[in-house]
Design an enzyme around this catalytic site. Structure first.
Site: not given
Length: 528
Positions: A202, A415, A454
């Site tokens: 991320s 995601d 994610h």
């Protein structure tokens, strides 16, 4: 809030550290390491900085608790030396802490830099502890900013963007941490690391790409997963579900959104040749949400009927942001991802803060009043003002390739926060810039994970050992053709898959257990 913290925690360096190399992580020859002494080393300030302080404290290890809202716990951590170097950029009145943890014994000769999550620039102790437990000397920086959702540093007292901490967070602090961390390793162990790696997901993934783009000599290998590259675009785009619901004056419940997602997964499941509970390529799923109009679903004990308005909202969310005239701005929530993550009662706080503070410079901005036209303006403003600052989308990786560096990325195709198509878009740009797929594969490989949320392969939604694959590539020249992973299908079952190196895709062989990786092969996407 619990759900939010789970998502953010998936992006902290623990994720990259949990699945550290096993067989490939044999301890490097440490015969030339001087006798260990946890004393304050001499540290030369990186270019453009000054060293404010250096401290060294030997810690007993044991159970380490994660700090801040992300929390986390690591047990059985061996004794380590913690060296903290505080840097400032003269005249900027900033104070960035660079922390390096070094195992007292059993150092494997390697160095690991750790990225952050959301607005947290670095690690909250969990990744450091896990890395030390695996024999790494590890470094992280707070960049002089705050915790994962702390944006108090965004604006100065005059209400203008505070450029110094933004520059720290966006790029330079991670580089300075790499420089300082290696110096500390040399000062404590009497030798520099044999190999240096960066790991993050991320925000941490974006930081890894920034390292490759701007500081190509910092790391031999970079594991940058679900990277928040194209930051200036996708952060604004992440508000799109809220914009759609508010402008269409229709707010489906999480249960209703799930009905659309389940129907789409069922309809597109067989595109890879077998019904296995995974959508292999969401971009090829042409399920029309209008097919559910009139369908009854039970949500919290109440029977609801899917309306045309509900279907229209889902269609726009999947399609992604567009201008009022229909020009596509960015990618939408992928088919198969949890729509409600961004389409809840409140806007997701990370993009909400970006738009309010950095783009609009208005902490009191009511996001619910943003029209489609205003959204387009904000999107383009973010691009114009921040692409060069934090966009992290420079496709010229020539210097990184020349340095011998290797970049490995996996990204979940479900995601819900950072669409994998953004990463694919960047990879295609690199191929155009640097001579095509085969030449780029020599130093940069991307693996797409069907059905994965994610940062999910960090243990929240399946697993893989990306760092083991990276070390084998860097240290033994074994480029990963596939990335073995455990995925979670739509029925909640664990299945094994060999993730294919982009642009190849997985295809069922026509026989064998659909839960076994051996039943699938990687084929050219053009053969689909």
């Amino acid at each position: 809030m619990r759900r939010l913290l789970t998502v953010l925690a998936a992006g902290v360096p623990l994720a990259a550290a949990v699945y550290l190399p096993t067989a490939s992580a044999e301890t490097q020859n440490a015969s030339t390491v001087t006798a260990f002494s946890c004393t304050t080393p001499s540290v030369k300030a990186p270019a453009g900085t000054a060293v404010e302080s250096v401290t060294a404290v030997q810690q007993a290890g044991g159970t380490i608790q994660g700090t801040g809202i992300l929390q986390g716990t690591v047990t059985d951590v061996p004794a380590y030396c913690e060296v903290t170097v505080t840097l400032t950029h003269p005249g900027a009145d900033d104070h960035a802490k660079v922390r390096t943890w070094l195992p007292v014994s059993g150092w494997n000769g390697r160095f690991q830099g750790l990225g952050g999550s959301a607005y947290l620039a670095g690690d909250n102790n969990v990744g450091l502890a896990t890395a030390v437990k695996q024999g790494y000397a590890a470094v992280t920086t707070d960049a002089g900013v705050g915790d994962a959702l702390d944006t108090s540093w965004a604006l100065n007292s005059a209400g203008q963007v505070n450029t110094t901490p933004l520059k720290n967070f966006a790029s330079r602090s991670q580089h300075e941490a790499a420089v300082v961390g290696k110096e500390v390793v040399d000062g404590v162990y009497g030798k520099r690391p044999a190999y240096s790696y960066f790991t993050g997901c991320s925000t941490g993934g974006r930081q890894g790409y920034m390292e490759a783009q701007r500081y190509p000599g910092d790391y031999d290998g970079i594991l940058a997963d679900a990277p928040a590259v194209n930051w200036d675009e996708f952060e604004v785009a992440t508000l799109w579900p809220q914009i759609v619901m508010n402008n269409e004056k229709t707010h489906p419940s999480a249960c209703e959104f799930k009905a659309f997602t389940d129907a789409a997964v069922t309809a597109c499941d067989k595109l890879d040749g077998i019904k296995d509970g995974l959508v292999n390529d969401p971009s090829r799923c042409d399920f029309d949400p209008r097919r559910l109009i009139g369908t009854k679903v039970v949500c919290e004990g109440k029977e609801l009927t899917i309306t045309a308005a509900d279907a229209a909202v889902v269609r726009k969310i999947w399609d992604g942001p567009r201008t009022p005239s229909g020009k596509k701005l960015w990618y939408g929530v992928p088919v198969g991802a949890d729509i409600s993550a961004l389409a809840g009662a409140d806007a997701f706080p990370v993009p909400a803060a970006w738009v309010k503070l950095w783009v609009a410079n208005d902490p009191s901005l009511d996001l619910s009043t943003i029209t489609y036209s205003r959204f387009t303006e904000l999107f383009k403003q973010s691009q114009a003002e921040y692409d060069k600052v934090i966009g992290t989308d420079d496709p010229d990786l020539t210097d990184f390739r020349k340095s011998g560096g290797k970049l490995l990325t996996w990204h979940g195709l479900a995601d819900e926060y950072i669409p994998a198509q953004g990463t694919v878009h960047y990879r295609k740009q690199v191929e155009r810039e640097m001579g095509g797929t085969k030449r780029v594969d020599d130093f940069y490989r991307l693996f797409l994970a069907p059905g994965t949320s994610h940062c999910g392969l960090n243990g929240q939604d399946g697993s893989t050992d990306g760092l083991a694959a990276l070390t084998a590539w860097v240290e033994h020249g074994k480029a990963p053709k596939t990335l073995p992973a455990t995925l979670i299908n739509a029925d909640g079952q664990s299945v094994s898959r060999n993730l294919c190196s982009y642009p190849q895709v997985s295809r069922y062989k026509g026989y064998g257990d659909p839960a076994a990786a051996s039943s699938f092969r990687c084929v050219s996407s053009s053969r689909h």
